[in-house]
Design an enzyme around this catalytic site. Structure first.
Site: not given
Length: 404
Positions: A55, A109, A120, A190
């Protein structure tokens, strides 16, 4: 050493997430990622290729003997990403590999110390390997990268002290030792409260009521609990079941929990032992409510202070992590030299065998034919033994020279 290894990357440090997303979309658009990466390799621009996208970053690790200039990068990335291409950081050789170490161990990161990036990276490596994009060089580099990252996670404290506000809020909640049978009223369904729900399930909570503007979304989230109930946000004014824990996170511009609403939700119970977790930005519980009711309040400002303190702790651990990574960089160089030796001497067994076969079948064939069967068999066994020993001696000597 390894100067043919290159890394192109764009991350949160140098670009907006939107720009990163544009490049990722250009590569992956229309489900054509495999075709695009395969075309890059088949064009002979690169010999091996690894693609990693998260992302907040995109990484292209590749090997090539060609000059990686602006024209090369444009041909590699394609016309769709020309605007953001100029922002991509280019590293070569051991610098490229070390940066890959930093990425996989989460030193570079967005959230230092988060282990997800190693998973990942492994997934990206396996995918590119399955697509026949990764060869022997990147295999050696990626294997060492995974080992280096695991070493950092196992032998430093870089992953300790959570910096996620959801994790921190649940840590603060646990300090009050709420019983699993506590009544939880959750306002908002949410992504934040979805994460909160996971923590609540792990803690064994079963009685959860979810209120949300979209009632169906509330019912979906509530259905993950044995005794869950979903209601519309507009029904809070008639909610009379009370609560022990109130978790709220909405996108409302104004606070939802006013003194009047809080008094109603108490359903006649005393406020002293109630716990309120407010994860709204801006806050969903107004200051007057906090001032007029003596309950336990966990809010974003408190959590942000804890997150900053914990991030400071993790940054200190980065210094130790760099020491671990430098050790692995040296070990990678040794491993790669050994592999180069193995490649260089790969022809040796066949050549030595050919010398033996020529001696037996041609040069000394007449003399060997005059021997009795037992002596002939002994001679062949001696030659086979010498063949194997002659293969091992130069390999061992060269390996010791490299290690020395």
């Amino acid at each position: 050493m390894l100067n043919h290894v290159h890394l192109l990357t764009l991350s949160h440090r140098h670009a907006k997430l939107k720009e990163i997303g544009e490049i990722v979309a250009a590569f992956e658009g229309g489900g054509r990622l495999r075709d695009r990466l395969t075309a890059i390799r088949q064009s002979q621009k690169v010999d091996e290729l690894l693609y990693l996208a998260t992302c907040n970053r995109i990484v292209l690790l590749f090997t090539t003997s060609r000059e990686v200039n602006a024209a090369f990068r444009q041909g590699l990335l394609g016309e769709e990403s020309v605007a953001a291409m100029a922002e991509m950081q280019h590293l070569t050789g051991m610098n490229a590999i070390y940066h890959l170490f930093e990425i996989s161990s989460s030193i570079d990161s967005l959230v230092v110390g988060e282990r997800q990036i190693l998973g990942q990276f492994r997934d990206a490596y396996q995918q590119c390997r399955d697509w026949d994009l990764v060869g022997d060089d990147l295999r050696i580099i990626c294997d060492r990268t995974a080992l280096a990252a695991k070493d950092v996670y196992n032998n430093t404290r870089i992953g300790e002290k959570s910096v996620s506000v959801v994790s921190l809020s649940m840590q603060q909640l646990r300090k009050f030792r709420p019983a699993p049978a506590s009544r939880v009223l959750m306002i908002g369904a949410g992504q934040t409260n979805v994460l909160v729900a996971k923590f609540l399930k792990q803690a064994g909570h079963q009685h959860v009521t979810v209120a949300n503007r979209d009632r169906r979304r509330a019912e979906t989230l509530a259905s993950t609990f044995p005794h869950g109930e979903g209601i519309a946000l507009s029904d809070l004014g008639s909610y009379a079941k009370g609560f022990d824990i109130l978790v709220i996170c909405t996108a409302a511009a104004e606070p939802i929990i006013t003194p009047e609403m809080f008094h109603w939700l108490l359903a006649g119970e005393a406020p002293e032992d109630k716990i309120v977790v407010d994860l709204g930005v801006p806050a969903d519980v107004c200051e007057r409510t906090i001032a007029t009711h003596p309950f336990h309040y966990i809010g974003m400002e408190q959590l942000r202070v804890l997150a900053d303190e914990n991030m400071g702790f993790r940054r200190e651990e980065i210094k130790r992590a760099h020491g671990v990574l430098h050790k692995h960089l040296g070990e990678l160089e040794t491993t790669y030299r050994q592999r180069l030796l193995e490649r260089a001497l790969a022809h040796l067994p066949e050549e030595i065998k050919a010398v033996k076969d020529s001696a037996v079948n041609h040069v000394f064939a007449k003399e060997l034919g005059q021997l009795d069967p037992a002596t002939h068999d002994l001679m062949l066994r001696m030659l086979t033994y010498m063949e194997k020993r002659c293969i091992g001696i130069p390999m061992k000597a060269a390996r010791e020279a490299i290690l020395g």
